[in-house]
Design an enzyme around this catalytic site. Structure first.
Site, PDB file in Angstrom:
ATOM      1  N   SER A 117      -3.741   0.965  14.102  1.00 17.86           N
ATOM      2  CA  SER A 117      -4.765   2.282  13.822  1.00 17.86           C
ATOM      3  C   SER A 117      -5.280   2.598  15.236  1.00 17.86           C
ATOM      4  O   SER A 117      -5.184   1.662  15.929  1.00 17.86           O
ATOM      5  CB  SER A 117      -6.060   2.099  13.102  1.00 17.86           C
ATOM      6  N   TYR A 126     -13.710  -2.836  10.379  1.00 14.29           N
ATOM      7  CA  TYR A 126     -12.407  -2.142  10.415  1.00 14.29           C
ATOM      8  C   TYR A 126     -11.670  -2.327  11.733  1.00 14.29           C
ATOM      9  O   TYR A 126     -10.548  -2.671  11.833  1.00 14.29           O
ATOM     10  CB  TYR A 126     -12.487  -0.816   9.786  1.00 14.29           C
ATOM     11  N   VAL A 169      -2.493  -7.540  -2.242  1.00 11.27           N
ATOM     12  CA  VAL A 169      -2.228  -8.522  -1.036  1.00 11.27           C
ATOM     13  C   VAL A 169      -3.102  -9.540  -0.572  1.00 11.27           C
ATOM     14  O   VAL A 169      -2.877 -10.379   0.032  1.00 11.27           O
ATOM     15  CB  VAL A 169      -1.632  -7.363   0.278  1.00 11.27           C
ATOM     16  N   THR A 185     -10.295  -5.590  12.489  1.00 13.01           N
ATOM     17  CA  THR A 185      -9.381  -5.860  11.555  1.00 13.01           C
ATOM     18  C   THR A 185      -7.891  -5.239  12.355  1.00 13.01           C
ATOM     19  O   THR A 185      -6.816  -5.976  12.621  1.00 13.01           O
ATOM     20  CB  THR A 185      -9.099  -5.525  10.271  1.00 13.01           C
ATOM     21  N   GLY A 232       0.860  -1.206  -0.073  1.00  8.55           N
ATOM     22  CA  GLY A 232      -0.204   0.033  -0.016  1.00  8.55           C
ATOM     23  C   GLY A 232       0.850   1.324  -0.048  1.00  8.55           C
ATOM     24  O   GLY A 232       0.720   2.183   0.566  1.00  8.55           O
TER      25      GLY A 232
HETATM   26  P1  NAP Z   1      -5.331   5.241   1.234  1.00 12.28           P
HETATM   27  O1  NAP Z   1      -4.780   6.830   1.321  1.00 12.28           O
HETATM   28  O2  NAP Z   1      -6.574   4.839   0.794  1.00 12.28           O
HETATM   29  O3  NAP Z   1      -4.320   4.467   0.531  1.00 12.28           O
HETATM   30  C1  NAP Z   1      -4.248   2.866   0.863  1.00 12.28           C
HETATM   31  C2  NAP Z   1      -3.132   2.207   0.265  1.00 12.28           C
HETATM   32  O4  NAP Z   1      -3.295   0.654   0.309  1.00 12.28           O
HETATM   33  C3  NAP Z   1      -2.973   2.470  -1.349  1.00 12.28           C
HETATM   34  O5  NAP Z   1      -1.573   2.488  -1.590  1.00 12.28           O
HETATM   35  C4  NAP Z   1      -3.586   1.285  -1.933  1.00 12.28           C
HETATM   36  O6  NAP Z   1      -3.151   1.045  -3.107  1.00 12.28           O
HETATM   37  C5  NAP Z   1      -3.405   0.143  -0.978  1.00 12.28           C
HETATM   38  N1  NAP Z   1      -4.137  -0.960  -1.003  1.00 12.28           N
HETATM   39  C6  NAP Z   1      -5.459  -1.030  -0.749  1.00 12.28           C
HETATM   40  N2  NAP Z   1      -5.866  -2.368  -0.745  1.00 12.28           N
HETATM   41  C7  NAP Z   1      -4.882  -3.177  -1.353  1.00 12.28           C
HETATM   42  C8  NAP Z   1      -4.727  -4.310  -1.875  1.00 12.28           C
HETATM   43  N3  NAP Z   1      -5.634  -5.100  -1.584  1.00 12.28           N
HETATM   44  N4  NAP Z   1      -3.611  -4.880  -2.201  1.00 12.28           N
HETATM   45  C9  NAP Z   1      -2.491  -4.087  -2.348  1.00 12.28           C
HETATM   46  N5  NAP Z   1      -2.730  -2.500  -2.219  1.00 12.28           N
HETATM   47  C10 NAP Z   1      -3.766  -2.162  -1.432  1.00 12.28           C
HETATM   48  O7  NAP Z   1      -5.077   4.827   2.838  1.00 12.28           O
HETATM   49  P2  NAP Z   1      -4.419   5.317   4.045  1.00 12.28           P
HETATM   50  O8  NAP Z   1      -5.028   6.580   4.768  1.00 12.28           O
HETATM   51  O9  NAP Z   1      -2.942   5.690   3.704  1.00 12.28           O
HETATM   52  O10 NAP Z   1      -4.247   3.972   4.820  1.00 12.28           O
HETATM   53  C11 NAP Z   1      -3.034   3.179   4.828  1.00 12.28           C
HETATM   54  C12 NAP Z   1      -3.259   2.448   6.171  1.00 12.28           C
HETATM   55  O11 NAP Z   1      -3.090   3.335   7.296  1.00 12.28           O
HETATM   56  C13 NAP Z   1      -4.326   1.437   6.211  1.00 12.28           C
HETATM   57  O12 NAP Z   1      -3.949   0.052   6.726  1.00 12.28           O
HETATM   58  C14 NAP Z   1      -5.197   2.195   7.265  1.00 12.28           C
HETATM   59  O13 NAP Z   1      -6.056   1.297   8.048  1.00 12.28           O
HETATM   60  C15 NAP Z   1      -3.993   2.765   8.192  1.00 12.28           C
HETATM   61  N6  NAP Z   1      -4.740   4.054   8.700  1.00 12.28           N
HETATM   62  C16 NAP Z   1      -4.939   5.132   8.404  1.00 12.28           C
HETATM   63  C17 NAP Z   1      -5.312   6.236   9.086  1.00 12.28           C
HETATM   64  C18 NAP Z   1      -5.657   7.546   8.456  1.00 12.28           C
HETATM   65  O14 NAP Z   1      -6.213   8.717   8.943  1.00 12.28           O
HETATM   66  N7  NAP Z   1      -5.421   7.705   7.286  1.00 12.28           N
HETATM   67  C19 NAP Z   1      -5.490   6.223  10.376  1.00 12.28           C
HETATM   68  C20 NAP Z   1      -4.883   5.029  10.773  1.00 12.28           C
HETATM   69  C21 NAP Z   1      -4.663   3.766  10.200  1.00 12.28           C
HETATM   70  P3  NAP Z   1      -3.972   0.569  -4.417  1.00 12.28           P
HETATM   71  O15 NAP Z   1      -5.131   1.361  -4.771  1.00 12.28           O
HETATM   72  O16 NAP Z   1      -2.842   0.769  -5.537  1.00 12.28           O
HETATM   73  O17 NAP Z   1      -4.096  -0.839  -4.278  1.00 12.28           O
END
Ligand code: NAP
Length: 257
Positions: A142, A156, A64, A159, A14
């Protein structure tokens, strides 16, 4: 502190967007070689092209959830870098569904990406991490789940809490290979995925955070880099919260001072 990350080979699942991209940028700035993994070929290739001058970033397309795809991507990275020292299992999704309306398909879908995807990523890297002198796994969990709750995210949250349950046993099993596994717990971080939740959501979160802003992806990236460094070698099965103090106030009135 971060000197030990120079020339390390790093996988960021990701890594094409959001927090994963921030993690990748931080490792690159610290002299590591990075393979970002994601499903979106166009975004990933554009990222690799934009950072071509660095010569230390490659993109490998994989979902993944799919064992063969993630194994193939990891083998490609090993072919390019000669091994793997650090896995950042970051890929995750956070679609919302209230419990009353949530379908079995929605439940299974989020578990397949966030938990099974983490497991398959680790399994695919394990043999290579074992041969590293300082193998490291850093999970992106998270605050939602392990500490807090939010309507629409019960699946969510399950997980993200599940990742920590996994981590605590994995830390014991992997210790004999000198591999550590830790997790970062981001609070609300400014990413493409969070922007998609809309300005009203973002404003409410800013109001709930003592530091009065969302986190940046690089701020999460530096916490990941610390846990991945050789200097953090005696830390395993632990968490770092990166949330601007969001989990601290006992009530809304605590923020009014
Ligand atoms: P995002 O901006 O939506 O980016 C998600 C990333 O994951 C993208 O690079 C996407 O790439 C990839 N991805 C999603 N499903 C995938 C799959 N099946 N196989 C391979 N790659 C996959 O999300 P984010 O906010 O950066 O979140 C990233 C992580 O941080 C997550 O685990 C989320 O739970 C955690 N998180 C985020 C926040 C927040 O506030 N942003 C807070 C707490 C935790 P593709 O679309 O190219 O597949």
């Amino acid at each position: 502190m971060f000197q030990s990350l120079r020339n390390k080979s790093v996988i960021v699942t990701g890594g094409t967007k959001g927090i994963g991209r921030g993690i990748a940028e931080v490792f690159l700035s610290l002299g590591a070689r990075v393979c970002v993994i994601g499903r979106d070929e166009r975004t990933g290739s554009a990222m690799a092209e934009a950072m071509k001058s660095e010569g230390r970033l490659i993109f490998c397309r994989a979902d993944v959830k799919e064992q063969v795809e993630i194994e193939t991507a990891i083998k490609t990275a090993v072919g390019a870098f000669g091994g793997i020292d650090i896995l950042c299992a970051n890929a995750g999704i956070f679609p919302q569904a209230k419990l009353e309306e949530m379908t079995e398909q929605e439940w299974d879908g989020i578990f397949a990406t966030n938990l099974k995807g983490m497991f398959l990523s680790i399994k695919s890297c394990l043999d290579y991490l074992k041969t590293s002198k300082a193998g490291r796994i850093v999970l992106t969990s998270s605050i939602t789940g392990p500490i807090t709750g939010y309507p629409g995210w019960s699946h969510y949250a399950a997980t993200k809490a599940g990742m920590l349950g996994f981590m605590r046993t994995a830390a014991i099993e992997l210790a004999k290979f000198k591999i550590t596994i830790n997790a970062v717990l981001p609070g609300n971080t400014l990413t493409e995925g969070v922007v998609e939740l809309g300005p009203e959501y973002v404003d409410k979160m800013v109001a709930a955070i003592p530091l009065h802003r969302l986190g940046s992806v690089q701020e999460v990236g530096y916490a990941v880099a610390f846990l991945a460094s050789e200097e953090a070698g005696f830390i395993t099965g632990q968490t770092i919260i990166v949330d601007g103090g969001q989990t601290l106030p006992e009530s809304q009135s605590a923020l009014d001072v």
